[in-house]
Design a protein around this motif. Structure first.
Motif, PDB file in Angstrom:
ATOM      1  N   ILE A 242       0.863  -1.181   0.000  1.00 22.34           N
ATOM      2  CA  ILE A 242       0.000   0.000   0.000  1.00 22.34           C
ATOM      3  C   ILE A 242       0.904   1.237   0.000  1.00 22.34           C
ATOM      4  O   ILE A 242       2.070   1.179   0.382  1.00 22.34           O
ATOM      5  CB  ILE A 242      -0.925  -0.028   1.251  1.00 22.34           C
ATOM      6  CG1 ILE A 242      -2.087   0.957   1.124  1.00 22.34           C
ATOM      7  CG2 ILE A 242      -0.144   0.198   2.533  1.00 22.34           C
ATOM      8  CD1 ILE A 242      -3.159   0.773   2.202  1.00 22.34           C
ATOM      9  N   HIS A 243       0.363   2.348  -0.493  1.00 21.59           N
ATOM     10  CA  HIS A 243       1.088   3.620  -0.471  1.00 21.59           C
ATOM     11  C   HIS A 243       0.187   4.677   0.164  1.00 21.59           C
ATOM     12  O   HIS A 243      -0.654   5.273  -0.506  1.00 21.59           O
ATOM     13  CB  HIS A 243       1.498   4.051  -1.880  1.00 21.59           C
ATOM     14  CG  HIS A 243       2.515   3.168  -2.522  1.00 21.59           C
ATOM     15  ND1 HIS A 243       3.850   3.216  -2.193  1.00 21.59           N
ATOM     16  CD2 HIS A 243       2.389   2.201  -3.457  1.00 21.59           C
ATOM     17  CE1 HIS A 243       4.515   2.322  -2.914  1.00 21.59           C
ATOM     18  NE2 HIS A 243       3.645   1.683  -3.679  1.00 21.59           N
ATOM     19  N   LEU A 244       0.375   4.914   1.429  1.00 26.25           N
ATOM     20  CA  LEU A 244      -0.441   5.906   2.124  1.00 26.25           C
ATOM     21  C   LEU A 244      -0.132   7.317   1.642  1.00 26.25           C
ATOM     22  O   LEU A 244      -0.968   8.215   1.767  1.00 26.25           O
ATOM     23  CB  LEU A 244      -0.215   5.805   3.637  1.00 26.25           C
ATOM     24  CG  LEU A 244      -0.662   4.484   4.281  1.00 26.25           C
ATOM     25  CD1 LEU A 244      -0.185   4.417   5.733  1.00 26.25           C
ATOM     26  CD2 LEU A 244      -2.180   4.322   4.214  1.00 26.25           C
ATOM     27  N   ALA A 245       1.052   7.530   1.069  1.00 27.37           N
ATOM     28  CA  ALA A 245       1.448   8.870   0.618  1.00 27.37           C
ATOM     29  C   ALA A 245       0.841   9.250  -0.730  1.00 27.37           C
ATOM     30  O   ALA A 245       0.879  10.421  -1.104  1.00 27.37           O
ATOM     31  CB  ALA A 245       2.973   8.968   0.543  1.00 27.37           C
ATOM     32  N   PHE A 246       0.302   8.287  -1.468  1.00 25.83           N
ATOM     33  CA  PHE A 246      -0.401   8.600  -2.705  1.00 25.83           C
ATOM     34  C   PHE A 246      -1.868   8.824  -2.387  1.00 25.83           C
ATOM     35  O   PHE A 246      -2.464   8.115  -1.566  1.00 25.83           O
ATOM     36  CB  PHE A 246      -0.268   7.462  -3.714  1.00 25.83           C
ATOM     37  CG  PHE A 246       1.061   7.395  -4.424  1.00 25.83           C
ATOM     38  CD1 PHE A 246       1.760   8.541  -4.752  1.00 25.83           C
ATOM     39  CD2 PHE A 246       1.600   6.169  -4.777  1.00 25.83           C
ATOM     40  CE1 PHE A 246       2.979   8.480  -5.412  1.00 25.83           C
ATOM     41  CE2 PHE A 246       2.820   6.089  -5.449  1.00 25.83           C
ATOM     42  CZ  PHE A 246       3.512   7.254  -5.769  1.00 25.83           C
TER      43      PHE A 246
ATOM     44  N   ALA B  68      -1.058  14.417   7.198  1.00 23.67           N
ATOM     45  CA  ALA B  68      -2.502  14.455   7.475  1.00 23.67           C
ATOM     46  C   ALA B  68      -3.262  13.596   6.469  1.00 23.67           C
ATOM     47  O   ALA B  68      -4.209  12.876   6.827  1.00 23.67           O
ATOM     48  CB  ALA B  68      -3.000  15.895   7.440  1.00 23.67           C
ATOM     49  N   GLN B  69      -2.846  13.662   5.210  1.00 25.82           N
ATOM     50  CA  GLN B  69      -3.470  12.839   4.164  1.00 25.82           C
ATOM     51  C   GLN B  69      -3.243  11.354   4.442  1.00 25.82           C
ATOM     52  O   GLN B  69      -4.152  10.533   4.262  1.00 25.82           O
ATOM     53  CB  GLN B  69      -2.854  13.214   2.820  1.00 25.82           C
ATOM     54  CG  GLN B  69      -3.260  12.347   1.652  1.00 25.82           C
ATOM     55  CD  GLN B  69      -2.467  12.706   0.407  1.00 25.82           C
ATOM     56  OE1 GLN B  69      -2.485  13.857  -0.043  1.00 25.82           O
ATOM     57  NE2 GLN B  69      -1.750  11.724  -0.158  1.00 25.82           N
ATOM     58  N   MET B  70      -2.060  11.010   4.893  1.00 27.41           N
ATOM     59  CA  MET B  70      -1.736   9.620   5.203  1.00 27.41           C
ATOM     60  C   MET B  70      -2.561   9.115   6.381  1.00 27.41           C
ATOM     61  O   MET B  70      -2.984   7.958   6.405  1.00 27.41           O
ATOM     62  CB  MET B  70      -0.243   9.475   5.476  1.00 27.41           C
ATOM     63  CG  MET B  70       0.618   9.688   4.238  1.00 27.41           C
ATOM     64  SD  MET B  70       2.394   9.853   4.592  1.00 27.41           S
ATOM     65  CE  MET B  70       2.791   8.161   5.082  1.00 27.41           C
TER      66      MET B  70
ATOM     67  N   GLY C   5      -3.639   3.516  -3.524  1.00 29.58           N
ATOM     68  CA  GLY C   5      -3.186   4.893  -3.546  1.00 29.58           C
ATOM     69  C   GLY C   5      -2.737   5.373  -4.906  1.00 29.58           C
ATOM     70  O   GLY C   5      -2.658   6.582  -5.147  1.00 29.58           O
ATOM     71  N   ILE C   6      -2.451   4.444  -5.838  1.00 31.01           N
ATOM     72  CA  ILE C   6      -1.816   4.850  -7.089  1.00 31.01           C
ATOM     73  C   ILE C   6      -2.778   5.436  -8.113  1.00 31.01           C
ATOM     74  O   ILE C   6      -2.337   5.901  -9.161  1.00 31.01           O
ATOM     75  CB  ILE C   6      -1.036   3.683  -7.719  1.00 31.01           C
ATOM     76  CG1 ILE C   6      -1.988   2.553  -8.142  1.00 31.01           C
ATOM     77  CG2 ILE C   6       0.047   3.185  -6.787  1.00 31.01           C
ATOM     78  CD1 ILE C   6      -1.345   1.532  -9.062  1.00 31.01           C
ATOM     79  N   GLY C   7      -4.077   5.402  -7.865  1.00 33.57           N
ATOM     80  CA  GLY C   7      -5.034   5.963  -8.810  1.00 33.57           C
ATOM     81  C   GLY C   7      -6.451   5.800  -8.324  1.00 33.57           C
ATOM     82  O   GLY C   7      -6.700   5.160  -7.294  1.00 33.57           O
ATOM     83  N   PRO C   8      -7.416   6.364  -9.029  1.00 35.14           N
ATOM     84  CA  PRO C   8      -8.817   6.309  -8.594  1.00 35.14           C
ATOM     85  C   PRO C   8      -9.366   4.897  -8.433  1.00 35.14           C
ATOM     86  O   PRO C   8     -10.271   4.675  -7.623  1.00 35.14           O
ATOM     87  CB  PRO C   8      -9.555   7.070  -9.705  1.00 35.14           C
ATOM     88  CG  PRO C   8      -8.541   8.016 -10.260  1.00 35.14           C
ATOM     89  CD  PRO C   8      -7.242   7.254 -10.206  1.00 35.14           C
TER      90      PRO C   8
END
Length: 393
Positions: free
Chosen positions: A64-68, A88-90, A309-312
């Motif tokens: 997973i990528h919490l930063a995306f 905050a986003q993460m 996280g990498i896209g919609p």
């Protein structure tokens, strides 16, 4: 210390399904599992989820990528976001995953080790997100795939030093970009290798010396072959890409099956979001999914790393859709559930503590309406989520 019992009409314990169950929780741990489903003999508080509810271990997303931000341009958004706003986003992304019943995640790429800050926060407030096993900035070549995370490194000694730095900072896993990727068009193509066999061996040897596993981003056939020979712990994506398309080499598949390496397959798409076929998610994507099913059916250790996280089509709560994706490729629902629970726990080195409903395990639990062993879509009908013994939904 909180103490209570959870009753449900059925259970999937990480390996098999069974009938009515009463699970006893004390503090943040499961202390006993009563498969008769009987009421407690004393005055223990009971949370009765009803006869239609199925209790499962909290799900584990191995990639997973919490930063995306799961938006249309996650790389552009990342570059435009300050560390404070990104953190905050993460936090919000982590909560989204937790509310879907995903109680453990491997974050395989962030900027400035922000995921480690979140790890510390969630240790104090586990009800706010899943347990995070963080890699920090992934190792990549100069201007290589995901270089914008800050992990550019080349050369034997520099690679060893990068592994040591991540160990010293408290990372739980080392991530290396063995091949190019689709989100970094200025790097080599996804089917092409970034690091050769000797570089991969350097990273694996140093990481294993320090007790850390290695996850290798590997789309290309040669990258998969080299990462496997180097002894990485997981192959991420395992797309079998070549210059001519998807080339699932039977001999290489057999080598994966015979190895100790896990195949972390990129399953899980939000069906409500239209697929952008221009990004390789049409016919080529279906061929890759079919290969995932083949890997599972021939005996590879397949786990689900959603790449959320990498896209919609990849929101941070998308993992449950990955279970259904594998089932559509002919994998049995039990095996698909195992991929997202007990087998994933083995890869993440949290076996016994996560991914199972058993005395002594963490009280990370998911309850859904219906029977996911018969219909994986039941995973989307969440009845309750418990994290470290705290009901969060």
């Amino acid at each position: 210390m909180n103490s209570f019992a959870i009753q449900a009409g059925s259970m999937f314990d990480g390996f098999a399904s069974s009938g009515p169950v009463t699970v006893y929780v004390r503090g943040d741990r499961i202390v006993r599992v009563d498969r008769s489903g009987a009421l407690p003999a004393d005055n223990t508080e009971v949370i009765d989820l009803g006869s239609r509810a199925c209790l499962l271990p909290g799900l584990i997303d191995t990639h997973i990528h919490l930063a995306f931000d799961a938006g249309p341009n996650p790389v552009t958004s990342l570059a435009a976001t300050s560390d404070a706003d990104l953190l905050a986003q993460m936090r919000a992304a982590a909560r989204s995953a937790l509310h879907a019943g995903i109680t453990t995640v491997r974050d395989l790429g962030d900027r400035n080790y922000l995921s480690l800050t979140l790890v510390e926060e969630l240790a104090e407030h586990p009800e706010q997100g899943p347990e995070i096993l963080a890699a920090g900035p992934p190792l990549t070549t100069p201007r290589g795939h995901c270089h914008f995370f800050g992990g550019e490194v080349e050369g034997t000694e520099a690679l060893r030093a990068a592994v040591r730095e991540r160990h010293a900072r408290g990372c739980a896993v080392i991530k290396i970009m063995a091949s190019g990727g689709m989100m970094t068009p200025e790097s080599v193509p996804p089917h092409a290798s970034q690091y050769g066999l000797e570089d991969l061996r350097t990273v694996v040897d140093e990481a294993h010396r320090l007790g850390l596993p290695v996850a290798a981003h590997a789309h290309g056939v040669q990258a998969i072959r080299d990462a496997l020979e180097a002894g990485v712990d997981s192959l991420e994506h395992v797309s079998f890409l070549s210059a001519d398309g998807v080339k699932a080499d039977p001999a290489l598949i057999e080598a994966i099956v015979e190895s100790n390496t896990f195949a972390s397959v990129t399953a899980g798409l939000d069906p409500s979001v239209p697929i952008d076929r221009s990004k390789g998610m049409g016919a080529r994507g279906q061929t890759i999914f079919s290969t995932y099913g083949t890997l599972q059916k021939v005996g590879a250790k397949v786990v689900i790393g959603s790449d959320a996280g990498i896209g919609p089509v990849k929101p941070h709560n998308v993992l449950p859709h990955g279970v259904a994706d594998l089932v559509r490729e002919g994998v049995t629902p039990i095996d698909a559930l195992i991929s997202a629970t007990s087998l994933a726990a083995q890869l993440c080195r949290v076996e016994g503590r996560k991914g199972r409903i058993i005395g002594g395990a963490d009280a990370d639990l998911l309850a859904v309406n219906g029977d996911p062993v018969k219909d994986p879509a039941a995973l989307l009908d969440v009845r309750a989520v418990f994290r470290a013994g705290i009901r969060v939904r």
